[in-house]
Structures are given as C-alpha cells and as structure tokens.
Design an enzyme around this catalytic site. Structure first.
Site, PDB file in Angstrom:
ATOM      1  N   GLU A 202      -0.306  69.645  48.014  1.00 23.44           N
ATOM      2  CA  GLU A 202      -0.977  69.844  47.074  1.00 23.44           C
ATOM      3  C   GLU A 202      -1.030  71.386  46.548  1.00 23.44           C
ATOM      4  OE1 GLU A 202      -2.503  67.840  45.072  1.00 23.44           O
ATOM      5  OE2 GLU A 202      -2.273  66.048  46.132  1.00 23.44           O
TER       6      GLU A 202
ATOM      7  N   ASP B   4      -7.164  67.407  37.302  1.00 24.30           N
ATOM      8  CA  ASP B   4      -6.073  68.412  36.947  1.00 24.30           C
ATOM      9  C   ASP B   4      -5.710  68.462  35.644  1.00 24.30           C
ATOM     10  OD1 ASP B   4      -4.848  66.076  36.915  1.00 24.30           O
ATOM     11  OD2 ASP B   4      -2.862  66.705  37.532  1.00 24.30           O
TER      12      ASP B   4
ATOM     13  N   CYS C 101       3.370  54.936  25.279  1.00 22.87           N
ATOM     14  CA  CYS C 101       2.256  53.833  25.149  1.00 22.87           C
ATOM     15  C   CYS C 101       2.462  52.597  25.325  1.00 22.87           C
ATOM     16  CB  CYS C 101       1.497  54.210  23.897  1.00 22.87           C
ATOM     17  SG  CYS C 101       0.723  55.751  23.659  1.00 22.87           S
TER      18      CYS C 101
ATOM     19  N   TYR D 187      -9.953  71.342  42.446  1.00 23.46           N
ATOM     20  CA  TYR D 187      -8.729  70.230  42.510  1.00 23.46           C
ATOM     21  C   TYR D 187      -8.391  69.853  43.847  1.00 23.46           C
ATOM     22  CZ  TYR D 187      -4.403  67.938  42.490  1.00 23.46           C
ATOM     23  OH  TYR D 187      -3.488  67.038  42.760  1.00 23.46           O
TER      24      TYR D 187
END
Length: 339
Positions: free
Chosen positions: A35, A136, A196, A118
């Site tokens: 992370e 984020d 999309c 975060y």
DNA sequence: GATCCGTGGGG
DNA sequence: TCCCCAAGGAT
C-alpha cells in the site's frame, strides 16, 4: 441500490482481478508495504521493487534492523523517498512498542508515520477485515460518476463520496470490496476514456460516459547541469544530497554544476520531470573548461569516488540512474545479466 | 485548503 | 517527442 451495486462489483472483481504478488499472501506487513509503494505509483513500477524489498526485508523486524541507506537503495527509482523513510521509522516504532506487529484497527494504524486515512483503511480492511471504506483517487472518481457528481472539490462533495463508498463495502468481504472499486477505477472507469460498455456497475451509474477532467498546472522549465568525472580505476565521482534537502534527501547523484560552462564538452542531454519542474539536463565531461565547484559549494555534502560495480548498493536518484544508463555505466557489467 | 514530494511507461 | 499520469501523506 448500493447493495446490488456492491454485489455486482464483487462478482466482477472475482472474475477480473489481476494476479498481484501482495494478493497472494495475507501477511499484514506485506500488505502494508504494497500500500505504501502503490501511493501515487503505478502497479507496473511497484512489481519489481516489491519482490526485491520483500526478499531483503521479509518482516517488520528485518526492516527495523536495516540501515537507512539500504532502505533507500532498495526504494531507489520509486520516487517520493519520504515514504521509505517513514515506513522504516514506523517499523522501528512497531518493534519498540508493538512486538513487531501491526495494530489491527484503522484508527490505531493511522497513528503510524506515513499512514494516512487511505492506507489505514486499506490495511485494516484487507489484512484484518475491518468494514471501512477506502477513498483514493480511483474511488473518488468512480463514486462521483456513480452518483452523478460533477468534477471538482469541496468538503460536501467528499462527504457524499465517503458515504457512497462506505455503502458499497460488503461487511463480509471489506478488503475485496475496497480492492474491487479501486481495480475498477484502474482498469475500466478510467479518468480520460472510461470503458463503460465493459463496466459491471453501469446499470447503477448516473454518468455513463461523461467524464470531465481537471487540467493540471504546467511544469516549470529549468536547465540543470551535472558533470561526469571518472578515473582510471573505473570509478565515478558522486555526491550525496544533504539530509535536510526537501527533494530526494540523502540520495546520491552526479555532482551538479552551477551552469554548463561555455565550451564544455556536453556528453548528453535529456529531459527529466520531477514533481513540478521540467528539467533540461546536460551532462558535461570534467576537464578542459570544466571544473568542479570546490570548497564551500559542497559543504555538508559527502563526495565519493564510487567503483561502478558498487552503484547498485547506493541510493541513486532516478535522474542520476537515467544519466548513468545512457552513458553506459548502468547497470554495471557485473550485474547486467542477472537482473 | 494549497503545496510539495519522483518516476518510468504508455498514448 | 510530448503529455499524462498513479492505490497519498505531511506540513
């Protein structure tokens, strides 16, 4: 609505998630390291650094015991070096005060150096199953589009996004929920041209393809010159940046010149952008009209003649590595076949 | 809230 | 070649 949407997201993630090294283990330390490395950094850039790092520092205790120079050398190339220093510092805090273990809640994780809202939520949800949403850049974009919020900033907007993200988190699989929405943002709900037609949550999306983006400020151009000095023993002269420098503190680079001297022999020119500055870099040969600035100009900074095959052990700046690579000095011949 | 901190890869 | 970045945190 959010329940169905979250379920669709998880189903999509189960089908499409990328096979990444830090997803193959439930070790909280490994998840934490990943992370931190992923902050503002692409997956592709993290992959090789992550495996090298975990090989050298497999545990919190191993990291805590390391010298800062080793830590920076392994981080070299990833940028934002403050992340490496804070990770190192946090490991020492954990060994001193937590028996080398990570706290298991986002609130406690948040107290460690380098862990903000975060990262605390990411580690707590992925490693310990805490049902807390991460927010984020990906999540902000995905949720804003889902809700039909216009691009922009503001506290109200962020509150709505946090609430939307939290509603999408599955209490049974919070870590996967969080990774799913980030993965969607990284691979489908792209900033510029979202895909999309392949989106699993398109039925719930109020935007469906509209995607305004905010332009960034242009970089400031600046010329900079460094010198390449080599000796007959195959060594190159390097300088260490001051520990208190705001930019790339403690990292090693070629000696900088105040300006490229007139008539100097220019070996190489290239561009290199660092944060807000677009550098036009010249590398000039030492000798002739070119002399290193002496005495006080280099006060407080270490200078060393470094054998070329020892370069991999030093924390070089990315700019220095780029120059050495183009000059044929990096990677050194002794390691060029092994990496 | 605004600014600063890095980089290598892809369009 | 040029432009755009990318899973933030600290101050």
């Amino acid at each position: 609505m959010f329940l169905d949407c979250g379920t669709a997201l998880l189903g999509w993630f189960d089908q499409h998630k990328r096979d990444l090294p830090w997803r193959r283990s439930s070790d909280p330390y490994g998840i934490w390291v990943s992370e931190i490395m992923l902050q503002q950094t692409r997956v592709a850039a993290v992959l090789e650094h992550y495996s090298r790092w975990m090989g050298s520092f497999p545990t919190v205790a191993a990291l805590a015991a390391a010298e800062e120079a080793e830590v920076l050398a392994l981080w070299s190339g990833l940028g934002y070096y403050r992340r490496a220093r804070m990770l190192h510092r946090a490991a020492r805090v954990l060994v001193a005060e937590h028996a080398g273990c990570l706290p298991r809640t986002s609130a406690a994780l948040r107290e460690l150096p380098g862990i903000g809202a975060y990262t605390a939520a990411a580690v707590a949800s992925i490693a310990f199953g805490e049902p807390v949403a991460v927010v984020d850049g990906n999540v902000e974009r995905v949720v804003a589009r889902l809700l039909g919020l216009p691009a922009g900033a503001g506290a109200d907007r962020l509150r709505a996004i946090r609430a939307g993200a939290q509603a999408l988190v599955s209490p049974a699989r919070p870590g996967d929920s969080n990774q799913a929405i980030m993965e969607l943002g990284a691979t489908v709900c792209l900033p510029r041209a979202p895909l999309c037609l392949g989106c699993p949550v398109q039925p719930w999306c109020r935007t469906r393809g509209e995607h305004p983006t905010i332009a960034r400020k242009p970089l400031t151009p600046r010329a900079i010159a460094y010198t390449l000095a080599t000796d007959t023993g195959g060594r190159v002269l390097l300088r260490q940046r001051p520990a208190e420098a705001s930019l790339m503190a403690g990292m090693w680079e070629l000696p900088e010149l105040p300006a490229a001297p007139p008539g100097a022999r220019v070996l190489l020119r290239f561009r290199h952008a660092i944060t807000v500055t677009n550098y036009a870099v010249s590398i000039v040969a030492l000798g002739g009209a070119t002399e290193l600035p002496g005495g006080d100009a280099a006060a407080g900074t270490a200078e060393r003649w470094v054998p070329v095959d020892e370069l991999p052990r030093l924390p070089l700046t990315g700019l220095a590595r780029k120059a050495l690579r183009r000059l044929g000095l990096w990677p050194p011949a002794s390691v060029s076949g092994s990496g």
